[in-house]
Design an enzyme around this catalytic site. Structure first.
Site, PDB file in Angstrom:
ATOM      1  N   HIS B 235     -31.630  56.202  23.566  1.00 46.83           N
ATOM      2  CA  HIS B 235     -32.284  56.419  24.861  1.00 46.83           C
ATOM      3  C   HIS B 235     -31.980  55.200  25.724  1.00 46.83           C
ATOM      4  O   HIS B 235     -32.089  54.079  25.241  1.00 46.83           O
ATOM      5  CB  HIS B 235     -33.793  56.572  24.630  1.00 46.83           C
ATOM      6  CG  HIS B 235     -34.525  57.129  25.802  1.00 46.83           C
ATOM      7  ND1 HIS B 235     -34.766  56.388  26.927  1.00 46.83           N
ATOM      8  CD2 HIS B 235     -35.067  58.346  26.023  1.00 46.83           C
ATOM      9  CE1 HIS B 235     -35.431  57.141  27.801  1.00 46.83           C
ATOM     10  NE2 HIS B 235     -35.624  58.335  27.285  1.00 46.83           N
ATOM     11  N   ARG B 255     -37.136  56.487  36.399  1.00 40.46           N
ATOM     12  CA  ARG B 255     -35.932  56.655  37.214  1.00 40.46           C
ATOM     13  C   ARG B 255     -36.060  57.886  38.108  1.00 40.46           C
ATOM     14  O   ARG B 255     -35.578  57.906  39.228  1.00 40.46           O
ATOM     15  CB  ARG B 255     -34.707  56.750  36.305  1.00 40.46           C
ATOM     16  CG  ARG B 255     -34.282  55.386  35.771  1.00 40.46           C
ATOM     17  CD  ARG B 255     -33.251  55.503  34.665  1.00 40.46           C
ATOM     18  NE  ARG B 255     -33.857  55.908  33.399  1.00 40.46           N
ATOM     19  CZ  ARG B 255     -33.271  56.676  32.500  1.00 40.46           C
ATOM     20  NH1 ARG B 255     -32.081  57.152  32.720  1.00 40.46           N
ATOM     21  NH2 ARG B 255     -33.897  56.971  31.370  1.00 40.46           N
TER      22      ARG B 255
END
Lengths: 277, 623
Positions: B235, B255
């Site tokens: 990740h 994000r």
């Protein structure tokens, strides 16, 4: 890097003592980091439980400087609990039988959990076998469902800790069983569940002995998930038990119409009040 | 040798989502079930899952169906998935979610009162049933509280170290109680492995201590095959500082809400390298990226995604490149900051309150950084770097029954392989646990009903017990098991991590060979009671097995695909590797063997679904 002294309980059922270890303390470290450091460098057989290390699994419960805490969520720069100039005392939860070092036998909690009848949904609302409920109903019980079963509330509860009300024999005397805050919350999560039609009031009164709680709120104070255990869970449940068993009108209703009527009325009852967080 | 014995029809090893679901199904079938877990019940890694359970309920978008979910899963896995498993998973996931609700799980709702579903990477429609950001806890607690009333026996804090065999078939398992260190034999007609992943083979991981590849290793040493071991999911954003939280996940949502990745020079490096295949859908300037976050138009058309939202493998590799080239943050990551977006917002709307906005949008991240990192993400940048998150590879099993090539040995959940191919989509793990866990339990019970118990052979028990005790009894040897583990983690992190090269992986194999030697000499204090040092000595065996399997498989796949990126073969090579799975197994001489196994031809009707969902084109892998 600063150094700190950790005064850790070492031993097993046959007895134990505090032993001092020195650990390097770096920025942002939590108590569990130092326990791991001590394990890796000085005491490979130092026993402790842990899993997620992010406050989500509730495994690393201990008593740090006398306070029931999760080791993974107790930072060494948290002045409320820790003064690095003094030894940091780390001991196992004292309410449960000791196994070794920081590990205790918490299996009693799993036995209590088994006493609680499982979820009993009402008939599905839709032809396809599914249910409908509102987000507000979902939100209402989130507080109870976020419990991570760290058992810190059980550890601090004086009914369990001091009075040993765990349904077994202490010093030749059989003590009553008190389910403890964790399982009051578990029952609350079922009693307030939008779909559940089970009735656990008799269980609360006679098996889990909710009456033994005298609302000192110590459990609420130590809950790492900040659940209002007493105000939102135990007190409303106590009120329900009182309504059912000690209110003369409700008692009469119950005698005349029996359990089934009360179960059905339970389906239509108003939800428990929630104290805002 | 002193040990206790328990007999069951079905023994399930591991009590996370998959193990619990398997145990529930087997119990419901009326056989006697033992459920063994290394930790306390309800603490397994499933509790960490946040996003949700992927299932084509079509509650939010009526266009969703199992066909679309199937196609999404295959595309995400770059078409080396077991298509039959992906099909079963997509078809059965909705029922498994509804069943969970019937057992008491509470999910967030749509305005008309049905289960709400959220968007997630790689899923075409909103598909993830969830409850806030604690879906995993809800799921495991529901399964746990349902399961304990079905009559299964739960053995907590018990570690299995060997599978016992009677001829070819499995006949039970051998392990020890963590608390007293005593040995225990489980005799069982069928055994289900549900032990989770391998994250602890790496230094930086979002996984807990339990993720030592036990099921992978138990199966391998019992004669089963492992496939796809080269595919490890990193990740892109885990915390890197402070050390106490290194590896803990920072959700993609940061994000998604406008967070920007920057290097030490302050440059937004994700704009530097946008893959050709994604150029059409990716913004090439800051303004457009921010407008995408607000779902607004840019120059008259829908704004395109900021480059921070490219696929996980790509973002992770870009971060590694920045760090390797000396442009990392002080603690070996890069910066993830919310300030640029906030300032841009303030430019549009002077009354924009950044602190309030972020606390509302990202409450758990705010809390996580505040409590653990001493960072106020509304004002300060986060330091982030890739973290080992999930392994796509695992025990090779039959898609319908979840049985391995060892009769009576089943596997499900993360320790089994096939459904995810080269890369797993978020949300597909929880649904995998439910769907294939249920099937493993169902067919293990069926197997148990159709077969009598195999023999437990004393010599296997004796051998395993002697091996276990060697780490505390035998005088020669002075390796610190924690040090060996740390060295292995360092090796895998540095040499078989996100960016791989042949010379580095060959070096890793050498080091793993040395670590096997050191692991044999690992010693712990003579004390069988709750002795983590001793337990670590034994875990090393599993960790080294999976580390070797990952490295050997990664060496063989001379291409880049999904979770595997080769610096020396940076592109896909579909003609050579697009229709095969790498298989490792233990040879008769005890050495690890490798071969390629062709993927069976996909039936025409499934190909048609893929073609329909892929703008009328059939991917090269399926031609």
């Amino acid at each position: 890097m600063a150094q700190a002294t950790f005064r850790i309980w070492r031993g097993d059922q046959n007895g134990g003592a505090f032993r001092d270890y020195t650990a390097e303390v770096g920025e942002g470290m939590v108590v569990l980091d130092c326990i791991h450091q001590i394990q890796a460098t000085q005491a490979p057989d130092l026993a402790c439980r842990w899993n997620c290390k992010a406050g989500k699994c509730g495994s690393c419960s201990a008593e740090i400087n006398g306070r029931p805490r999760l080791m993974c969520m107790t930072r060494l720069d948290d002045r409320r609990f820790i003064d690095l100039r003094e030894p940091i005392i780390v001991e196992p939860m004292r309410t449960f039988p000791h196994i070794k070092d920081l590990v205790t036998d918490v299996s009693w909690n799993y036995k209590v959990n088994r006493m609680i009848p499982k979820f009993q949904p009402r008939k599905p609302d839709a032809a396809d076998g599914t249910w409908r409920m509102s987000q507000a109903e979902v939100d209402r019980i989130q507080e109870f469902r976020k419990c991570i079963e760290c058992f810190l509330c059980q550890d601090t509860c004086h009914v369990l800790r001091d009075h040993r009300m765990m349904g077994d024999t202490v010093d030749g005397e059989l003590r009553e069983l008190f389910g403890g805050p964790r399982f009051m919350i578990r029952v609350a999560s079922l009693e307030m569940h939008p779909l559940d039609i089970g009735d656990r009031l008799q269980l609360l009164k006679d098996t889990l002995n909710i009456g033994l709680c005298n609302i000192t709120k110590c459990c609420t104070e130590v809950c790492p998930e900040h659940i209002h255990i007493t105000d939102n869970g135990i007190i409303p449940l106590k009120e329900r038990v009182v309504d059912r068993f000690y209110d003369p009108l409700m008692w009469l209703w119950h005698r005349i119409f029996g359990d089934r009527a009360s179960r059905e009325s339970a389906q239509n009852r108003t939800p428990l009040p929630v104290v805002s967080s | 040798m002193d040990y206790e014995t328990h007999e069951h029809d079905v023994l399930v090893i591991g009590a996370g989502g998959a193990g619990l679901r398997a145990a529930i199904e087997a119990s419901a079938a009326g056989v006697s079930v033992g459920l063994v877990c290394k930790s306390l019940l309800g603490k397994a890694h499933t509790v960490m899952a946040e996003g949700g359970i992927a299932a084509a309920l079509a509650n939010v978008d009526r266009r969703d169906s199992w066909q679309v979910h199937f196609a999404d899963t295959m595309r995400g896995g770059q078409y080396v998935n077991n298509w039959r498993m992906a099909q079963i998973h997509a078809q059965e996931a909705p029922d498994r979610v509804r069943e969970l609700e019937a057992w008491g799980a509470v999910f967030d709702r749509t305005p008309d009162g049905r289960i709400l579903q959220r968007n997630f990477g790689g899923h075409k429609f909103p598909r993830l049933a969830h409850v806030g950001d604690r879906t995993g806890l809800e799921m495991i607690r529901t399964l746990q509280d349902h399961g304990i009333h079905l009559g299964m026996s739960v053995y907590m804090e018990c570690t299995i170290i060997r599978l016992l065999k009677d001829g070819d078939r499995v006949s039970g398992a051998f392990g020890y109680w963590r608390d007293r260190g005593r040995f225990v034999v489980f005799q069982a007609k069928a055994v289900v492995l549900a032990t989770g992943g391998i994250g602890k083979a790496y230094k930086i991981t979002s996984n807990s201590w339990e993720y030592t590849g036990d099921g992978h290793s138990l199966a391998y040493h019992a004669g089963a095959e492992l496939i796809d071991m080269e595919f490890v999911q990193f990740h892109p954003t885990g915390m890197v500082w402070p050390p106490s939280v290194r590896g803990i996940l920072v959700t993609e949502g940061v994000r998604g809400e406008g967070g920007c990745l920057r290097n030490s020079e302050g440059k937004r490096f994700m704009f530097d390298e946008i893959p050709e295949s994604y150029k059409a859908q990716t913004a090439d300037n800051e303004e457009e990226g921010f407008l995408y976050v607000l779902a607004e138009k840019y120059q008259g058309r829908d704004a395109r995604r900021p480059p921070e939202l490219l696929t996980r493998d790509h973002v992770a590799r870009c971060i590694v490149r920045e760090v390797k080239q000396g442009r990392g943050s002080p603690h070996g990551g890069v910066f993830l900051e919310l300030d640029s977006f906030a300032r841009w917002m303030k430019g549009r709307n002077p009354s924009f309150n950044a602190a309030e906005h972020w606390k509302k949008k990202l409450p758990s991240m705010y809390h996580q950084f505040k409590e653990l990192g001493n960072v106020d993400i509304t004002r300060q940048p986060m330091e982030v770097g890739p973290t080992t998150h999930y392994v796509m590879g695992g025990v090779r099993v039959d898609a319908d029954t979840q049985m391995s090539c060892v009769p009576g040995l089943f596997a499900c959940g993360e320790c089994a392989a096939g459904i995810n191919g080269a890369n797993r989509l978020g949300g597909n793990s929880l649904s995998d646990l439910l769907v294939l866990g249920k099937r493993a339990g169902e067919f293990a019970a069926k197997y148990a009903k159709e077969h009598s118990a195999g023999q437990v052979h004393a010599d296997q028990v004796e051998e395993a017990a002697r091996w276990a005790l060697s780490f505390i009894d035998e005088p020669q040897g002075d390796e610190n098991p924690y040090k060996v583990q740390a060295d292995l983690q360092e090796t895998m992190q540095d040499l078989v991590g996100i960016v791989r090269r042949e010379d580095e992986m060959l070096r890793a194999l050498d080091i793993i060979g040395q670590l096997w030697e050191r692991a044999r000499k690992a010693r712990a204090p003579i004390n069988r009671e709750y002795n983590p040092g001793w337990h670590t000595c034994m875990d090393l065996y599993n960790l080294l097995t999976v580390a070797e399997a990952i490295t050997r498989s990664a060496l063989e796949r001379k291409e880049s695909r999904g979770g595997q990126f080769r610096d020396d073969y940076p592109h896909k090579d579909t003609p050579r590797f697009g229709k095969v799975n790498g298989v490792v197994w233990k040879g008769p001489d005890g050495r690890m063997q490798f071969r390629w196994e062709p993927i069976p031809e996909m039936p025409a009707e499934l190909k048609e679904i893929i073609r329909e969902q892929n703008q009328g084109k059939l991917p090269e892998e399926l031609m």
